[in-house]
Design a protein around this motif. Structure first.
Motif, mmCIF file in Angstrom:
data_model
loop_
_atom_site.group_PDB
_atom_site.id
_atom_site.type_symbol
_atom_site.label_atom_id
_atom_site.label_comp_id
_atom_site.label_asym_id
_atom_site.label_seq_id
_atom_site.Cartn_x
_atom_site.Cartn_y
_atom_site.Cartn_z
ATOM 1 N N ALA A 197 42.562 -97.416 72.270
ATOM 2 C CA ALA A 197 42.714 -95.970 72.443
ATOM 3 C C ALA A 197 42.052 -95.564 73.751
ATOM 4 O O ALA A 197 41.489 -96.394 74.475
ATOM 5 C CB ALA A 197 42.093 -95.224 71.266
ATOM 6 N N GLU A 198 42.124 -94.282 74.052
ATOM 7 C CA GLU A 198 41.475 -93.757 75.247
ATOM 8 C C GLU A 198 39.973 -93.581 75.001
ATOM 9 O O GLU A 198 39.557 -93.223 73.896
ATOM 10 C CB GLU A 198 42.088 -92.401 75.633
ATOM 11 N N PRO A 199 39.126 -93.837 75.999
ATOM 12 C CA PRO A 199 37.681 -93.641 75.839
ATOM 13 C C PRO A 199 37.335 -92.177 75.560
ATOM 14 O O PRO A 199 38.005 -91.266 76.052
ATOM 15 C CB PRO A 199 37.123 -94.083 77.194
ATOM 16 N N GLN A 200 36.265 -91.989 74.779
ATOM 17 C CA GLN A 200 35.781 -90.663 74.436
ATOM 18 C C GLN A 200 34.287 -90.564 74.736
ATOM 19 O O GLN A 200 33.566 -91.557 74.644
ATOM 20 C CB GLN A 200 36.016 -90.387 72.941
ATOM 21 N N PRO A 201 33.798 -89.359 75.093
ATOM 22 C CA PRO A 201 32.356 -89.195 75.345
ATOM 23 C C PRO A 201 31.535 -89.558 74.108
ATOM 24 O O PRO A 201 31.939 -89.294 72.972
ATOM 25 C CB PRO A 201 32.224 -87.704 75.679
ATOM 26 N N PHE A 202 30.379 -90.168 74.358
ATOM 27 C CA PHE A 202 29.524 -90.635 73.273
ATOM 28 C C PHE A 202 28.092 -90.181 73.501
ATOM 29 O O PHE A 202 27.550 -90.322 74.594
ATOM 30 C CB PHE A 202 29.567 -92.163 73.193
ATOM 31 N N GLY A 203 27.458 -89.657 72.465
ATOM 32 C CA GLY A 203 26.042 -89.330 72.513
ATOM 33 C C GLY A 203 25.729 -88.091 73.328
ATOM 34 O O GLY A 203 26.608 -87.366 73.791
ATOM 35 N N ASP A 204 24.448 -87.884 73.512
ATOM 36 C CA ASP A 204 23.922 -86.710 74.196
ATOM 37 C C ASP A 204 23.724 -87.024 75.670
ATOM 38 O O ASP A 204 23.063 -88.004 76.012
ATOM 39 C CB ASP A 204 22.594 -86.300 73.555
ATOM 40 N N ALA A 205 24.285 -86.229 76.539
ATOM 41 C CA ALA A 205 24.124 -86.449 77.984
ATOM 42 C C ALA A 205 22.773 -85.958 78.484
ATOM 43 O O ALA A 205 22.348 -86.312 79.588
ATOM 44 C CB ALA A 205 25.252 -85.757 78.745
ATOM 45 N N ASP A 206 22.071 -85.139 77.687
ATOM 46 C CA ASP A 206 20.814 -84.533 78.113
ATOM 47 C C ASP A 206 19.636 -85.431 77.744
ATOM 48 O O ASP A 206 18.827 -85.119 76.880
ATOM 49 C CB ASP A 206 20.662 -83.158 77.463
#
Length: 296
Positions: free
Chosen positions: A187-196
């Motif tokens: 599948a297409e990659p998706q954002p994971f976790g907290d960027a902050d």
């Protein structure tokens, strides 16, 4: 976001300071850890049981390696994939990567549970969108993702059904569903976790429970993220530019962490004597060892 800092003592492995420490891994058969100084063109060997360290000068920039068998390693280098004979230190070319572009080099890489190898490249000057991530297995090479400035955070879930990567310049970790049998995306990659989180995401590794341990460049720590992306804790490291972790020891209960002093002024280096050192931390968790890479 809640952040807790673990009080895990970090022991520096000798006085050697890497310019750009990267690519640690561990061979449980010989109880030996390996890592690179990319810019210093050196492969470091650390025999865990005897606390003995050996530095092997290299004729090229290299950034990661995978175990092939008891005699050979597969090095990820600026010239592509190169076999290294462990006993003699000799090299033999295996497969070129981006041979038509001498302005790129290898960076992050890790072996998938299927024996596939994900390999990241980037510009030698960290130029924007110059890098890519490749999939390698049994002599076959495929490009998975492009337009990445600084490839990092390549890691895999214990079952091999999920992969992670990042562009450190963007600062967002991505997660992608994988075929466990091949390590190829489904599948297409998706954002994971907290960027902050502190600093920027660099190299990463996943423990037996599926938690992601992410080195934080300019963050002086390794951030631990649960399998659902929740921020668990930050493990302090006595160097600002933390680059990559790896589980070491027969039971994978220690974390080896590389760091860098790249980009620091002489004054900054003098004030940060542990910058560029490699550290060993005891953990209250069970890690995982990287599998061998499938070359045939």
């Amino acid at each position: 976001m809640t952040s807790t800092t673990a009080g895990t003592p970090a022991r520096a492995l000798g006085p050697t300071r890497c310019e750009l420490g990267e690519g640690p891994t561990y061979d449980p058969i010989t109880d030996t850890a390996w890592w690179f100084d990319i810019l210093g063109r050196t492969l470091h060997e650390y025999r865990v049981g005897t606390d003995e360290a050996v530095a092997h000068p290299l004729p090229f920039m290299a950034s990661a390696l995978a175990r092939v068998d008891g005699e050979r390693q597969l090095l990820v280098t600026e010239h592509g994939l190169i076999f290294r004979d462990i006993a003699t230190g000799g090299f033999s070319q295996h497969l070129a990567i981006e041979a038509d572009d001498p302005t790129t080099r290898s960076n992050d890489a890790r072996t998938h549970p299927s024996g596939a190898f994900w390999i990241g490249t980037m510009g030698k000057g960290a130029e924007d969108r110059k890098g890519s991530i490749y999939w390698y297995r049994k002599g076959e090479l495929r490009k998975l993702f492009g337009d990445i400035s600084i490839t990092n955070c390549i890691a895999f879930s214990p079952a091999g059904d999920r992969g992670y990567f990042t562009d450190t310049r963007v600062g967002r970790i991505m997660s992608v569903a994988l075929d466990p049998a091949t390590g190829l995306p489904l599948a297409e990659p998706q954002p994971f976790g907290d960027a902050d989180l502190p600093g920027d995401p660099d190299g990463a590794v996943v423990d037996a429970a599926g938690q992601l341990y992410v080195a934080r460049w300019d963050g002086a720590c390794v951030s631990v993220l649960a399998a659902d992306g929740r921020h668990v804790e930050d493990i302090a490291v006595p160097a600002a530019k933390v680059t990559c972790p790896a589980f070491v020891g027969r039971n994978a209960s220690k974390l080896l962490v590389t760091s860098a002093q790249e980009g620091m002024t002489d004054d900054e280096r003098a004030k940060a004597p542990e910058a560029g050192m490699t550290f060993l931390l005891d953990l209250a968790t069970t890690g995982r060892h990287d599998p061998v890479v499938m070359v045939n």
